[in-house]
Design a protein around this motif. Structure first.
Motif, PDB file in Angstrom:
ATOM      1  N   LEU A  58     -19.372 -18.933   5.580  1.00 49.07           N
ATOM      2  CA  LEU A  58     -19.008 -19.027   7.114  1.00 49.07           C
ATOM      3  C   LEU A  58     -19.299 -17.507   7.329  1.00 49.07           C
ATOM      4  CD1 LEU A  58     -15.691 -20.924   7.538  1.00 49.07           C
ATOM      5  CD2 LEU A  58     -18.072 -21.286   8.757  1.00 49.07           C
ATOM      6  N   ALA A  59     -18.971 -16.314   6.492  1.00 46.70           N
ATOM      7  CA  ALA A  59     -19.163 -15.086   6.817  1.00 46.70           C
ATOM      8  C   ALA A  59     -20.771 -14.719   6.960  1.00 46.70           C
ATOM      9  CB  ALA A  59     -18.363 -14.073   6.205  1.00 46.70           C
ATOM     10  N   ALA A  60     -21.457 -15.317   5.731  1.00 49.58           N
ATOM     11  CA  ALA A  60     -22.917 -15.159   6.060  1.00 49.58           C
ATOM     12  C   ALA A  60     -23.546 -15.893   7.180  1.00 49.58           C
ATOM     13  CB  ALA A  60     -23.403 -15.512   4.671  1.00 49.58           C
ATOM     14  N   GLY A  61     -23.224 -16.955   7.422  1.00 52.13           N
ATOM     15  CA  GLY A  61     -24.002 -17.501   8.566  1.00 52.13           C
ATOM     16  C   GLY A  61     -23.499 -17.195   9.737  1.00 52.13           C
ATOM     17  N   GLY A  62     -22.113 -16.737   9.959  1.00 52.35           N
ATOM     18  CA  GLY A  62     -21.895 -16.097  11.332  1.00 52.35           C
ATOM     19  C   GLY A  62     -22.748 -14.896  11.650  1.00 52.35           C
ATOM     20  N   SER A  63     -22.629 -13.947  10.527  1.00 50.12           N
ATOM     21  CA  SER A  63     -23.305 -12.698  10.793  1.00 50.12           C
ATOM     22  C   SER A  63     -24.869 -12.873  11.037  1.00 50.12           C
ATOM     23  CB  SER A  63     -23.106 -11.906   9.559  1.00 50.12           C
ATOM     24  OG  SER A  63     -23.459 -12.258   8.387  1.00 50.12           O
ATOM     25  N   LEU A  64     -25.387 -13.838  10.406  1.00 49.78           N
ATOM     26  CA  LEU A  64     -26.787 -14.088  10.787  1.00 49.78           C
ATOM     27  C   LEU A  64     -26.900 -14.499  12.212  1.00 49.78           C
ATOM     28  CD1 LEU A  64     -29.816 -14.220   9.904  1.00 49.78           C
ATOM     29  CD2 LEU A  64     -29.206 -16.531   8.969  1.00 49.78           C
ATOM     30  N   VAL A  65     -25.914 -15.415  12.594  1.00 46.15           N
ATOM     31  CA  VAL A  65     -26.346 -15.807  14.095  1.00 46.15           C
ATOM     32  C   VAL A  65     -26.021 -14.802  15.131  1.00 46.15           C
ATOM     33  CG1 VAL A  65     -25.207 -17.472  15.644  1.00 46.15           C
ATOM     34  CG2 VAL A  65     -25.813 -18.252  13.507  1.00 46.15           C
ATOM     35  N   SER A 120     -29.176  -4.043  16.164  1.00 41.58           N
ATOM     36  CA  SER A 120     -29.589  -5.100  15.311  1.00 41.58           C
ATOM     37  C   SER A 120     -29.554  -4.569  13.911  1.00 41.58           C
ATOM     38  CB  SER A 120     -30.766  -5.472  15.895  1.00 41.58           C
ATOM     39  OG  SER A 120     -30.705  -5.878  17.328  1.00 41.58           O
ATOM     40  N   VAL A 121     -29.981  -3.417  13.572  1.00 37.88           N
ATOM     41  CA  VAL A 121     -29.979  -2.819  12.277  1.00 37.88           C
ATOM     42  C   VAL A 121     -28.718  -2.750  11.719  1.00 37.88           C
ATOM     43  CG1 VAL A 121     -30.583  -0.888  10.964  1.00 37.88           C
ATOM     44  CG2 VAL A 121     -32.303  -1.733  12.671  1.00 37.88           C
ATOM     45  N   GLY A 122     -27.765  -2.239  12.416  1.00 34.44           N
ATOM     46  CA  GLY A 122     -26.184  -2.375  11.967  1.00 34.44           C
ATOM     47  C   GLY A 122     -25.739  -3.421  11.627  1.00 34.44           C
ATOM     48  N   LEU A 123     -25.752  -4.502  12.710  1.00 35.65           N
ATOM     49  CA  LEU A 123     -25.544  -5.972  12.227  1.00 35.65           C
ATOM     50  C   LEU A 123     -26.470  -6.545  11.145  1.00 35.65           C
ATOM     51  CD1 LEU A 123     -25.082  -7.393  15.767  1.00 35.65           C
ATOM     52  CD2 LEU A 123     -23.367  -6.699  14.292  1.00 35.65           C
ATOM     53  N   PHE A 124     -27.713  -6.183  11.153  1.00 34.90           N
ATOM     54  CA  PHE A 124     -28.207  -6.762   9.808  1.00 34.90           C
ATOM     55  C   PHE A 124     -27.772  -6.066   8.639  1.00 34.90           C
ATOM     56  CE2 PHE A 124     -31.955  -6.567   6.812  1.00 34.90           C
ATOM     57  CZ  PHE A 124     -32.081  -7.906   6.619  1.00 34.90           C
ATOM     58  N   GLY A 125     -27.285  -4.961   8.320  1.00 34.58           N
ATOM     59  CA  GLY A 125     -26.789  -4.353   7.244  1.00 34.58           C
ATOM     60  C   GLY A 125     -25.565  -5.080   6.871  1.00 34.58           C
ATOM     61  N   LEU A 126     -24.697  -5.342   8.072  1.00 27.94           N
ATOM     62  CA  LEU A 126     -23.379  -5.861   7.581  1.00 27.94           C
ATOM     63  C   LEU A 126     -23.835  -7.441   7.280  1.00 27.94           C
ATOM     64  CD1 LEU A 126     -20.239  -6.481   8.194  1.00 27.94           C
ATOM     65  CD2 LEU A 126     -20.770  -7.065  10.460  1.00 27.94           C
ATOM     66  N   TYR A 127     -24.676  -8.295   7.793  1.00 29.72           N
ATOM     67  CA  TYR A 127     -25.235  -9.375   7.305  1.00 29.72           C
ATOM     68  C   TYR A 127     -25.533  -9.316   5.709  1.00 29.72           C
ATOM     69  CZ  TYR A 127     -28.413 -13.009   6.272  1.00 29.72           C
ATOM     70  OH  TYR A 127     -28.959 -14.171   5.623  1.00 29.72           O
ATOM     71  N   ARG A 128     -26.289  -8.553   5.489  1.00 28.58           N
ATOM     72  CA  ARG A 128     -26.839  -8.373   3.866  1.00 28.58           C
ATOM     73  C   ARG A 128     -25.706  -8.093   3.057  1.00 28.58           C
ATOM     74  NH1 ARG A 128     -30.885 -10.478   2.092  1.00 28.58           N
ATOM     75  NH2 ARG A 128     -30.822  -8.624   0.304  1.00 28.58           N
ATOM     76  N   VAL A 129     -24.458  -7.213   3.477  1.00 30.82           N
ATOM     77  CA  VAL A 129     -23.368  -6.801   2.689  1.00 30.82           C
ATOM     78  C   VAL A 129     -22.569  -8.153   2.509  1.00 30.82           C
ATOM     79  CG1 VAL A 129     -21.080  -5.778   2.539  1.00 30.82           C
ATOM     80  CG2 VAL A 129     -23.125  -4.342   3.306  1.00 30.82           C
ATOM     81  N   VAL A 130     -22.281  -8.915   3.428  1.00 27.49           N
ATOM     82  CA  VAL A 130     -21.659 -10.182   3.432  1.00 27.49           C
ATOM     83  C   VAL A 130     -22.381 -11.177   2.673  1.00 27.49           C
ATOM     84  CG1 VAL A 130     -20.742 -12.192   4.831  1.00 27.49           C
ATOM     85  CG2 VAL A 130     -20.637  -9.706   5.693  1.00 27.49           C
ATOM     86  N   SER A 131     -23.812 -11.232   2.877  1.00 23.23           N
ATOM     87  CA  SER A 131     -24.616 -12.158   1.918  1.00 23.23           C
ATOM     88  C   SER A 131     -24.322 -11.777   0.563  1.00 23.23           C
ATOM     89  CB  SER A 131     -25.922 -12.154   2.452  1.00 23.23           C
ATOM     90  OG  SER A 131     -26.051 -12.707   3.908  1.00 23.23           O
ATOM     91  N   LYS A 132     -24.489 -10.788   0.308  1.00 17.37           N
ATOM     92  CA  LYS A 132     -24.502 -10.261  -0.956  1.00 17.37           C
ATOM     93  C   LYS A 132     -23.320 -10.512  -1.797  1.00 17.37           C
ATOM     94  CE  LYS A 132     -25.116  -6.235  -3.934  1.00 17.37           C
ATOM     95  NZ  LYS A 132     -25.553  -4.731  -4.149  1.00 17.37           N
ATOM     96  N   ARG A 133     -22.110 -10.290  -1.192  1.00 12.00           N
ATOM     97  CA  ARG A 133     -20.716 -10.863  -1.664  1.00 12.00           C
ATOM     98  C   ARG A 133     -20.619 -12.298  -1.645  1.00 12.00           C
ATOM     99  NH1 ARG A 133     -16.394  -6.383   1.189  1.00 12.00           N
ATOM    100  NH2 ARG A 133     -17.264  -4.667   0.336  1.00 12.00           N
ATOM    101  N   ALA A 134     -21.277 -13.027  -0.850  1.00 11.00           N
ATOM    102  CA  ALA A 134     -21.109 -14.441  -0.873  1.00 11.00           C
ATOM    103  C   ALA A 134     -22.090 -15.267  -2.040  1.00 11.00           C
ATOM    104  CB  ALA A 134     -21.381 -15.070   0.512  1.00 11.00           C
ATOM    105  N   GLY A 135     -22.951 -14.156  -2.457  1.00  6.94           N
ATOM    106  CA  GLY A 135     -23.900 -14.775  -3.447  1.00  6.94           C
ATOM    107  C   GLY A 135     -25.011 -15.427  -2.836  1.00  6.94           C
ATOM    108  N   ALA A 136     -25.466 -15.384  -1.493  1.00  2.92           N
ATOM    109  CA  ALA A 136     -26.509 -15.786  -1.005  1.00  2.92           C
ATOM    110  C   ALA A 136     -27.751 -15.037  -1.054  1.00  2.92           C
ATOM    111  CB  ALA A 136     -26.264 -16.001   0.741  1.00  2.92           C
TER     112      ALA A 136
END
Length: 329
Positions: free
Chosen positions: A256-263, A313-329
């Motif tokens: 949910l966190a990975a998909g939400g940050s991407l959206v 956008s770059v700040g939110l994308f960095g957040l998305y990468r961190v969350v995706s890495k923790r989620a194993g995406a």
């Protein structure tokens, strides 16, 4: 006869002494070189074999990265540098940050920033709720065609956003199906559905388009969920709502966190949906950039807004990468 008898063999002198016995050198096995190892020819200097073993000098690995980095710098980085440079060099003169001060003080910028943020946050929240509910149905409620629906979600991700907006216009537009049925059924001059040209219409279109981007990681997470936990919880008398809250939801939080940050990142930069809905009173940061650059020819102000949009956008994308890495995406 006596002369022959008295003849004696002379005693051996120093010259006839037996030679010293030769020293015995223990046998040492000769190690043959490994197959394929080059050997130095006779008279070759030391290190010849080592140099021959290395073979021809190869190109350093870092040289192979130069062409792609140069292409990326030319295609992507150079335009960004031009945008930043234009934002710091106003056409009408003045200081480097005068354009930033002028844009930040304008009402249109603050309104566009607020509209962009609340639309992105609202669409993300709606996508999380709707995507979680639909993913639950597809993953855990058996019905004919569930696998086909899951495959269609993957195909839907490749659709352009304006197709969804056009579909909503066909249904809820001024001359769409819903208003047409209303006017034919009640004899009214116009239908009641005019929300597509408002922020709520943009919000509906964004939720409709971006929900599959939340469903995709959720379906992947649900496929790895141990069904034995669900069976044990059900056998102990837990109701479906409790199973969702206590078992399924904790396991799906990373997805949910990975998909939400991407959206959130995609909604922040969405331009086509706002443009095709015809919502004239809805001005987001991408729409403000378009208006400043194309309609007003104020390139310095457009570049300032673009820099702000890039930073967010770059700040939110960095957040998305961190969350995706923790989620194993």
């Amino acid at each position: 006869m006596a002369e022959a008898t008295d003849r004696r063999t002379p005693a051996p002198g120093p010259a006839a002494t037996d030679p010293e016995p030769a020293r015995v050198i223990p046998h040492q096995p000769v190690r043959s070189p490994a197959p394929g190892t080059p050997q130095s020819p006779a008279g070759a200097p030391d290190g010849f074999a080592a140099k021959a073993a290395r073979g021809p000098r190869s190109v350093p690995g870092w040289l192979w990265t130069v062409p792609p980095v140069a292409v990326l710098a030319l295609v992507f980085l150079y335009p960004l540098v031009l945008v930043v440079q234009q934002s710091l060099s106003p056409e009408n003169g003045g200081g480097a940050f005068d354009a930033y001060a002028f844009v930040f003080a304008s009402h249109s910028f603050r309104e566009a920033l607020g509209t962009t943020v609340w639309l992105a946050v609202g669409a993300t929240a709606g996508c999380l709720v709707l995507g979680f509910a639909l993913a639950l149905v597809i993953a855990f409620v058996p019905f004919p065609g569930a696998r086909a629906v899951a495959k269609f979600i993957d195909v839907f991700l490749s659709f352009p956003s304006f197709l969804i907006t056009l579909a909503l216009l066909f249904i809820y537009g001024t001359v769409g199906m819903a208003n047409g049925l209303w006017t034919e059924g009640f004899g009214a001059t116009e239908g009641p559905f005019h929300f597509l040209t408002t922020p709520w219409g943009v919000l509906l279109a964004e939720i409709t388009y971006f929900t599959p981007f939340v469903m995709r990681p959720l379906l992947a997470a649900f496929s790895q969920l141990d069904t034995a936990q669900l069976e044990v919880a059900s056998s102990l008398g837990a109701k479906p709502g409790r199973i969702i809250r206590r078992v399924i939801l904790p396991e799906s939080l990373p997805a949910l966190a990975a998909g939400g940050s991407l959206v959130l990142v995609m909604c922040l930069n969405e331009f086509g949906i706002v443009l095709f809905t015809g919502a004239k009173d809805v001005t987001t940061l991408p729409m403000l950039i378009y208006g400043k650059a194309i309609l007003e020819s104020d390139y310095s102000a457009a570049c300032v807004v673009a820099v702000v949009n890039i930073v967010i956008s770059v700040g939110l994308f960095g957040l998305y990468r961190v969350v995706s890495k923790r989620a194993g995406a």
